[in-house]
Design an enzyme around this catalytic site. Structure first.
Site, PDB file in Angstrom:
ATOM      1  N   CYS A  86     121.375 -96.585 -12.715  1.00  0.00           N
ATOM      2  CA  CYS A  86     120.415 -97.186 -13.649  1.00  0.00           C
ATOM      3  C   CYS A  86     120.997 -97.182 -15.069  1.00  0.00           C
ATOM      4  O   CYS A  86     122.003 -97.818 -15.328  1.00  0.00           O
ATOM      5  CB  CYS A  86     119.084 -96.460 -13.554  1.00  0.00           C
ATOM      6  SG  CYS A  86     117.732 -97.376 -14.299  1.00  0.00           S
ATOM      7  N   HIS A 203     118.219 -96.010  -7.569  1.00  0.00           N
ATOM      8  CA  HIS A 203     118.161 -94.560  -7.790  1.00  0.00           C
ATOM      9  C   HIS A 203     118.363 -93.797  -6.484  1.00  0.00           C
ATOM     10  O   HIS A 203     117.383 -93.540  -5.784  1.00  0.00           O
ATOM     11  CB  HIS A 203     116.795 -94.189  -8.376  1.00  0.00           C
ATOM     12  CG  HIS A 203     116.625 -94.578  -9.808  1.00  0.00           C
ATOM     13  ND1 HIS A 203     116.906 -93.723 -10.841  1.00  0.00           N
ATOM     14  CD2 HIS A 203     116.228 -95.736 -10.366  1.00  0.00           C
ATOM     15  CE1 HIS A 203     116.672 -94.336 -12.002  1.00  0.00           C
ATOM     16  NE2 HIS A 203     116.261 -95.558 -11.740  1.00  0.00           N
ATOM     17  N   GLU A 205     118.872 -90.680  -6.176  1.00  0.00           N
ATOM     18  CA  GLU A 205     118.236 -89.361  -6.273  1.00  0.00           C
ATOM     19  C   GLU A 205     116.744 -89.432  -5.963  1.00  0.00           C
ATOM     20  O   GLU A 205     116.124 -88.415  -5.696  1.00  0.00           O
ATOM     21  CB  GLU A 205     118.471 -88.777  -7.677  1.00  0.00           C
ATOM     22  CG  GLU A 205     117.560 -89.276  -8.794  1.00  0.00           C
ATOM     23  CD  GLU A 205     117.893 -90.675  -9.295  1.00  0.00           C
ATOM     24  OE1 GLU A 205     118.738 -91.353  -8.667  1.00  0.00           O
ATOM     25  OE2 GLU A 205     117.281 -91.115 -10.294  1.00  0.00           O
TER      26      GLU A 205
END
Lengths: 237, 89
Positions: A86, A203, A205
């Site tokens: 990002c 993302h 994560e």
């Protein structure tokens, strides 16, 4: 593998990455403040998402000139691994560590949604063990994720197999409808020619535990740790 | 010494902000509007030996940070250009 998570003023995914590395993967990890000038002792540096310096001037522009980015150049030259997600991807492009640039989404909306990514290059440390054409599901959350590169830069990207992920349908077809931000050729993630620096808008994560709604993001970490098995899933440890 | 930098998207790069502003103006009745692009103005003040030195210094700022050469072009206006351009209040 020793991880470092870089924190700029305005970074917001630093704790998420730290959590996944320490609590889900049980690997050593530390935060690295953006004023620091050394990345010694680290194997992989994460540039997390967020709004570093409020995205002033351009997303990632100010962060891309911070002291830690100078250290990052030496780190990359020495073969260190870098993952930018990002805002981290935007910073890598602004710093010239990855080709291209990220612009305002074509739809003008901030897009926060799940996306399907088709894996185009499995010859990077972040995708080794995945299958070419494998579809991963990860969320995006950005207003400036439209990837742009000049025709010459795009030709280089293709020739050197630097396009790692494209936005796709659930079955892996790359269509205009699957492109959430107007990115050139549905590009969601690119690597440097060596494959050691990866930037992506999604993302990983936020897709690293079943409780988050998906676990495909953790595959990138398992690829890094060499614990992926042949069919693109990972060995339970 | 005061200078003004104008940063704009390169020709051919889709300006989605400009397109949205243009649509709004057409909606307000400006149907004669044919094109509109949005850019940035950056006002810079610095110590320099002369206008040419100042221009060179600001050009270096543009190369290093103020503009992204992949997306944007820039022009630098010096004090002479700035003088007649008074804000409308």
């Amino acid at each position: 593998m020793r991880f470092g998570v870089v924190v700029f003023p305005g970074t917001w995914s630093d704790c998420d990455f730290h959590y996944v590395i320490s609590e889900v993967l049980h690997e050593p990890v530390k935060y690295v403040w953006h004023r620091e000038r050394s990345l010694e002792g680290l194997d992989c540096v994460i540039l997390p998402g967020g709004f570093s310096y409020g995205d002033y001037l351009r997303a990632g522009a100010v962060a891309g000139r911070s002291p830690i980015v100078d250290a990052l150049r030496d780190f990359v030259a020495g073969g260190g691994l870098v993952l930018g997600s990002c805002n981290g991807f935007q910073i890598l492009c602004e710093a010239g560590l990855l080709p291209g640039a990220l612009m305002r989404n074509e739809c003008l909306q901030y897009r926060c949604q799940s996306t399907h990514l088709v894996v185009e290059n499995v010859d990077t440390p972040f995708t080794r063990g995945l299958r070419p054409g494998q579809v991963l599901t990860m969320p995006i959350s950005h207003g400036e994720g439209k990837y742009h590169a000049s025709p010459e830069a795009l030709a280089d990207l293709r020739r050197r197999h630097q396009i790692v992920f494209r936005y796709a349908e659930a079955d892996g077809r790359v269509t205009k409808a699957a492109n959430p931000n107007g990115s050139l050729e549905n590009i969601a993630g690119v690597a440097n020619p060596e494959g050691t620096v990866l930037g992506l808008m999604p993302h990983p994560e936020r897709a690293s535990e079943a409780a988050m709604g998906g676990t495909d993001g953790i595959l990138l970490f398992h690829a890094l740790l060499g614990s992926l098995v042949e069919d693109g899933t990972f060995l339970k440890r | 010494m005061k200078l003004r930098v104008l940063v704009r998207l390169k020709p051919g790069i889709l300006d989605v902000q400009g397109a949205a502003v243009k649509r709004a103006l057409v909606g307000l009745g400006f149907s004669d509007l044919t094109d509109l692009r949005v850019g940035k103005v950056i006002e810079v003040e610095l110590d320099a030996a002369g206008p040419e030195a100042a221009q060179a210094r600001v050009a270096e700022m543009c190369r290093q940070l103020l503009a992204n050469p992949i997306l944007e072009d820039y022009t630098i206006e010096t004090a002479d250009d700035l003088a007649p351009r008074r804000a409308v209040r």
